[in-house]
Design an enzyme around this catalytic site. Structure first.
Site, PDB file in Angstrom:
ATOM      1  CG  HIS A 185       0.359   6.003  -0.618  1.00 22.05           C
ATOM      2  ND1 HIS A 185      -0.808   6.400  -1.204  1.00 22.05           N
ATOM      3  CD2 HIS A 185       0.007   5.480   0.590  1.00 22.05           C
ATOM      4  CE1 HIS A 185      -1.815   6.128  -0.401  1.00 22.05           C
ATOM      5  NE2 HIS A 185      -1.346   5.563   0.695  1.00 22.05           N
ATOM      6  CG  HIS A 197      -1.802   1.099   1.440  1.00 20.96           C
ATOM      7  ND1 HIS A 197      -3.144   1.036   1.172  1.00 20.96           N
ATOM      8  CD2 HIS A 197      -1.563   2.357   1.882  1.00 20.96           C
ATOM      9  CE1 HIS A 197      -3.692   2.217   1.429  1.00 20.96           C
ATOM     10  NE2 HIS A 197      -2.761   3.037   1.868  1.00 20.96           N
ATOM     11  CD  GLU A 198       1.911   3.563   3.703  1.00 17.78           C
ATOM     12  OE1 GLU A 198       2.219   4.687   3.256  1.00 17.78           O
ATOM     13  OE2 GLU A 198       0.813   3.345   4.246  1.00 17.78           O
ATOM     14  CG  ASP A 258      -4.605   6.742   1.496  1.00 19.54           C
ATOM     15  OD1 ASP A 258      -4.207   5.611   1.162  1.00 19.54           O
ATOM     16  OD2 ASP A 258      -4.142   7.383   2.457  1.00 19.54           O
TER      17      ASP A 258
END
Ligand SMILES: *[C@@H]1O[C@H](CO)[C@@H](O)[C@H](O)[C@H]1NC(C)=O
Length: 226
Positions: A181, A177-178, A188
């Site tokens: 980004h 997830h990070e 998000d």
């Protein structure tokens, strides 16, 4: 479930190289955001990211176990990324940069171009403003959608204490997830924690909509990992 997990683990255990570098040049580091940024030089070649730098802050006291944990967590993250991207990406080479004050080890190499301020992933104590959820991993990304962020921040406690970490999900999912980004510039699709992001907004249709991803993208449910 796509493919066979144990096969991937075996191949990747061979492909992934974890190098530990000692930061010889460490002097004062500037904590003044946003004037410094992760610069990643990590290159994607044949599906493998090379030159990913995980840097431990000079503020973190010497701790062998932290290096072991970084190794384990990033191996698992690499396996997961490989499966989740349907074999398009994994971590081929991760460089762990340790502070100059830590003991030498013959297996370490001297850092040449690796610097804490230009690392992709920073291991550091939480900044003060994040007290309510201080060990929550986050990505500094004051950049546009689709452009790379500054860095991913993880605390030593997050890496070492599974009970703390699992509050946020499994290591590999949280890191994927990070990474999305940081490396791919994905935002998000929900209000960011600790932010003033609105939970609702008035759409051009006049209706009130929740902050979420668009409903015009359809998909099929697929289980990538058990
Ligand atoms: C890494 O994956 C293995 C196998 O799934 C698991 O047993 C281990 O706990 C994981 N380690 C971490 C640090 O997540």
């Amino acid at each position: 479930m796509i493919g066979n997990t144990s096969t991937f683990s075996k191949v990747l255990a061979k492909c992934i190289t974890l190098l530990v570098f000692i930061n010889l040049t460490s002097g004062q580091i500037s904590y003044q955001e946003p004037f410094y940024r992760g610069a990643t030089e990590a290159k994607l070649t044949d599906g493998g990211y090379e030159g990913v730098v995980v840097a431990i802050s000079p503020q973190v006291p010497e701790d062998e176990q932290l290096i072991t944990r970084i190794t384990e967590v990033f191996m698992n993250f690499s396996n997961y990324l490989h499966q989740a991207t349907e074999q398009r990406a994994y971590l081929k080479e991760v460089r762990i940069l340790i502070p100059a004050t830590w003991a030498e080890d013959p297996s370490y190499e001297s850092a040449v171009s690796e610097r804490f301020e230009e690392s992709d992933i920073r291991i550091d104590f939480p900044p003060e403003e994040r007290t309510p959820s201080k060990n929550l991993p986050y990505t500094s990304k004051p950049t546009f959608c689709g452009s790379q962020g500054f860095y991913i921040h993880l605390t030593p406690e997050y890496l070492k204490n599974e009970n703390t970490a699992l509050l946020y999900g499994s290591y590999e999912k949280v890191l994927a997830h990070e990474w999305a980004h940081y490396r791919w510039g994905v935002f998000d699709e929900y209000p960011r924690p600790l932010s003033d992001d609105p939970h609702f907004y008035q759409a051009s249709s006049g209706f009130i909509e929740g902050t979420r991803c668009t409903i015009s993208i359809t998909g099929t449910e697929k289980i990538l990992l058990k």
